[in-house]
Design a protein around this motif. Structure first.
Motif, PDB file in Angstrom:
ATOM      1  N   PHE A 163      -2.465  -2.720   0.895  1.00  0.00           N
ATOM      2  CA  PHE A 163      -1.022  -2.958   0.776  1.00  0.00           C
ATOM      3  C   PHE A 163      -0.569  -2.531  -0.624  1.00  0.00           C
ATOM      4  CE2 PHE A 163      -2.464  -6.452   3.684  1.00  0.00           C
ATOM      5  CZ  PHE A 163      -1.828  -6.009   4.826  1.00  0.00           C
ATOM      6  N   PRO A 164      -0.185  -1.264  -0.792  1.00  0.00           N
ATOM      7  CA  PRO A 164       0.233  -0.790  -2.119  1.00  0.00           C
ATOM      8  C   PRO A 164       1.436  -1.558  -2.652  1.00  0.00           C
ATOM      9  CG  PRO A 164      -0.086   1.041  -0.586  1.00  0.00           C
ATOM     10  CD  PRO A 164      -0.136  -0.213   0.228  1.00  0.00           C
ATOM     11  N   ASP A 165       1.578  -1.550  -3.958  1.00  0.00           N
ATOM     12  CA  ASP A 165       2.686  -2.256  -4.597  1.00  0.00           C
ATOM     13  C   ASP A 165       4.039  -1.706  -4.145  1.00  0.00           C
ATOM     14  OD1 ASP A 165       3.805  -4.079  -6.649  1.00  0.00           O
ATOM     15  OD2 ASP A 165       4.419  -2.203  -7.605  1.00  0.00           O
ATOM     16  N   ARG A 166       4.114  -0.392  -3.966  1.00  0.00           N
ATOM     17  CA  ARG A 166       5.349   0.242  -3.489  1.00  0.00           C
ATOM     18  C   ARG A 166       5.015   1.257  -2.409  1.00  0.00           C
ATOM     19  NH1 ARG A 166       9.537   2.310  -7.855  1.00  0.00           N
ATOM     20  NH2 ARG A 166       7.915   3.873  -8.223  1.00  0.00           N
TER      21      ARG A 166
ATOM     22  N   GLY B 260       4.124 -10.048  -2.037  1.00  0.00           N
ATOM     23  CA  GLY B 260       2.931 -10.887  -2.021  1.00  0.00           C
ATOM     24  C   GLY B 260       1.984 -10.511  -0.897  1.00  0.00           C
ATOM     25  N   ILE B 261       0.740 -10.964  -1.040  1.00  0.00           N
ATOM     26  CA  ILE B 261      -0.297 -10.752  -0.040  1.00  0.00           C
ATOM     27  C   ILE B 261      -0.851 -12.106   0.393  1.00  0.00           C
ATOM     28  CG2 ILE B 261      -2.571  -9.735   0.429  1.00  0.00           C
ATOM     29  CD1 ILE B 261      -1.945  -7.637  -1.717  1.00  0.00           C
TER      30      ILE B 261
ATOM     31  N   ALA C 161       0.954  -8.848   4.380  1.00  0.00           N
ATOM     32  CA  ALA C 161       1.657  -8.726   3.107  1.00  0.00           C
ATOM     33  C   ALA C 161       3.133  -8.564   3.415  1.00  0.00           C
ATOM     34  CB  ALA C 161       1.148  -7.539   2.295  1.00  0.00           C
ATOM     35  N   THR C 162       3.979  -8.882   2.456  1.00  0.00           N
ATOM     36  CA  THR C 162       5.424  -8.811   2.673  1.00  0.00           C
ATOM     37  C   THR C 162       6.078  -7.882   1.657  1.00  0.00           C
ATOM     38  OG1 THR C 162       5.494 -11.031   3.623  1.00  0.00           O
ATOM     39  CG2 THR C 162       7.556 -10.169   2.743  1.00  0.00           C
ATOM     40  N   TYR C 163       7.057  -7.129   2.150  1.00  0.00           N
ATOM     41  CA  TYR C 163       7.802  -6.170   1.331  1.00  0.00           C
ATOM     42  C   TYR C 163       9.301  -6.427   1.464  1.00  0.00           C
ATOM     43  CZ  TYR C 163       3.522  -3.345   0.982  1.00  0.00           C
ATOM     44  OH  TYR C 163       2.252  -2.906   0.730  1.00  0.00           O
ATOM     45  N   VAL C 164      10.045  -6.008   0.454  1.00  0.00           N
ATOM     46  CA  VAL C 164      11.506  -5.989   0.548  1.00  0.00           C
ATOM     47  C   VAL C 164      11.974  -4.566   0.286  1.00  0.00           C
ATOM     48  CG1 VAL C 164      11.866  -8.397  -0.076  1.00  0.00           C
ATOM     49  CG2 VAL C 164      11.755  -6.665  -1.884  1.00  0.00           C
TER      50      VAL C 164
END
Length: 231
Positions: free
Chosen positions: A50-53, A70-71, A100-103
Motif C-alpha cells: 500500500f504505497p503512501d500515494r 493508515g494501514i 489500508a485506507t486512502y483519501v
C-alpha cells in the motif's frame, strides 16, 4: 560386478552433479516466479503493498494523488469483510485480508482497499467469480456485503464507518482479489444519500484497486541466488 557397481555409481553422481549445477529450466523459473508472487502478501513490507500515494485520473488526461491515511495491522480473513464474503473466501482457503485506507486529493472521498490473499491464482479466480461485483447506480442506500471500512483517527478518514459505505469494487491479479469500499469523508450514512450524484465521485476506487492488484501480481525474473526466491 564391482566394476558394474562403480560405473553405475559414477553415472548417478554425474547425473546428480549435472542436475544441481545446471541452470533452471523455463518451467522451473515459472514455478519460482509464481511462488514469489504468492508470498508477497507476507514477504513485502505493508508500505510496499500500500504505497503512501497512488496516482489516479478523476477525468481523462488529468492526474491526481490519493494519499494513504493508515494501514490496518489485523490481517485475519474474517475481520476484514462482511460475513457473506468471509464465508466465500474461507471456502477458497483465504490466507489473509490486508487493508489500508486512502483519501482523494481534495479529501472529499475516502476509500478502503482490501487485498485478499489466496494460495494460488485458481483459488483466487474461483472466489472472485463468487463474490459480489461492483456497486450499481449511486443513491441505493449503501453496499453490503462488502469490505469493512477502516477509519483512522486524526486523519481525513476518521469518520468513515461501515454505515458510510456507498460504493464497492472488485479486481483480481494472480493469487490476489482486491476489494474496495468507498464513501465521503464527512461520514454521512449511505442510507441518507437519496439522489444520484452527477459524475463519478468514486471513480478513483477501482483505479486504486487495479494499481495495487497489478503491482502485487506482476511477475519478476527469478534470481535463484537470492534467498527470497525458491527455485
Amino acid at each position: 560386478m564391482g566394476c558394474t557397481y562403480l560405473l553405475t555409481t559414477g553415472v548417478s553422481l554425474t547425473a546428480a552433479w549435472t542436475t544441481l549445477n545446471r541452470p533452471p529450466t523455463s518451467a522451473e523459473l515459472q514455478i519460482a516466479a509464481n511462488k514469489e508472487v504468492a508470498r508477497r502478501w507476507e514477504a513485502w513490507p505493508a508500505e510496499r503493498i500500500f504505497p503512501d500515494r497512488i496516482t489516479y485520473q478523476p477525468i481523462a488526461g488529468h492526474s491526481e494523488y490519493a494519499t494513504r491515511t493508515g494501514i490496518v495491522p489485523d490481517t485475519a480473513c474474517a475481520e476484514g469483510v462482511d460475513d457473506v464474503i468471509a464465508n466465500t473466501i474461507r471456502r477458497h482457503e483465504c490466507r489473509a485480508v490486508l487493508r489500508a485506507t486512502y483519501v482523494d486529493q481534495l479529501q472529499g472521498i475516502v476509500v478502503t482497499v482490501g487485498v485478499v490473499a489466496f494460495p494460488d491464482p485458481w483459488k483466487a479466480d474461483r472466489a472472485y467469480k463468487e463474490l459480489p461485483g461492483a456497486q450499481g447506480p449511486e443513491g441505493t442506500g449503501g453496499v453490503s456485503p462488502a469490505l469493512h471500512a477502516a477509519p483512522f483517527a486524526g486523519t481525513a478518514s476518521a469518520r468513515f464507518t461501515d454505515d458510510a459505505r456507498q460504493d464497492r469494487t472488485i479486481d483480481r491479479g494472480g493469487p490476489y482479489v482486491v476489494l474496495t469500499t468507498s464513501g465521503q469523508v464527512d461520514g454521512r450514512p449511505a442510507a441518507a444519500v437519496k439522489k444520484e450524484r452527477p459524475g463519478e465521485p468514486f471513480a478513483l476506487a477501482p483505479q486504486l484497486g487495479h494499481t495495487i492488484a497489478r503491482s502485487l501480481s506482476a511477475k519478476s525474473l527469478p534470481d535463484c541466488d537470492d534467498p527470497l526466491w525458491r527455485c
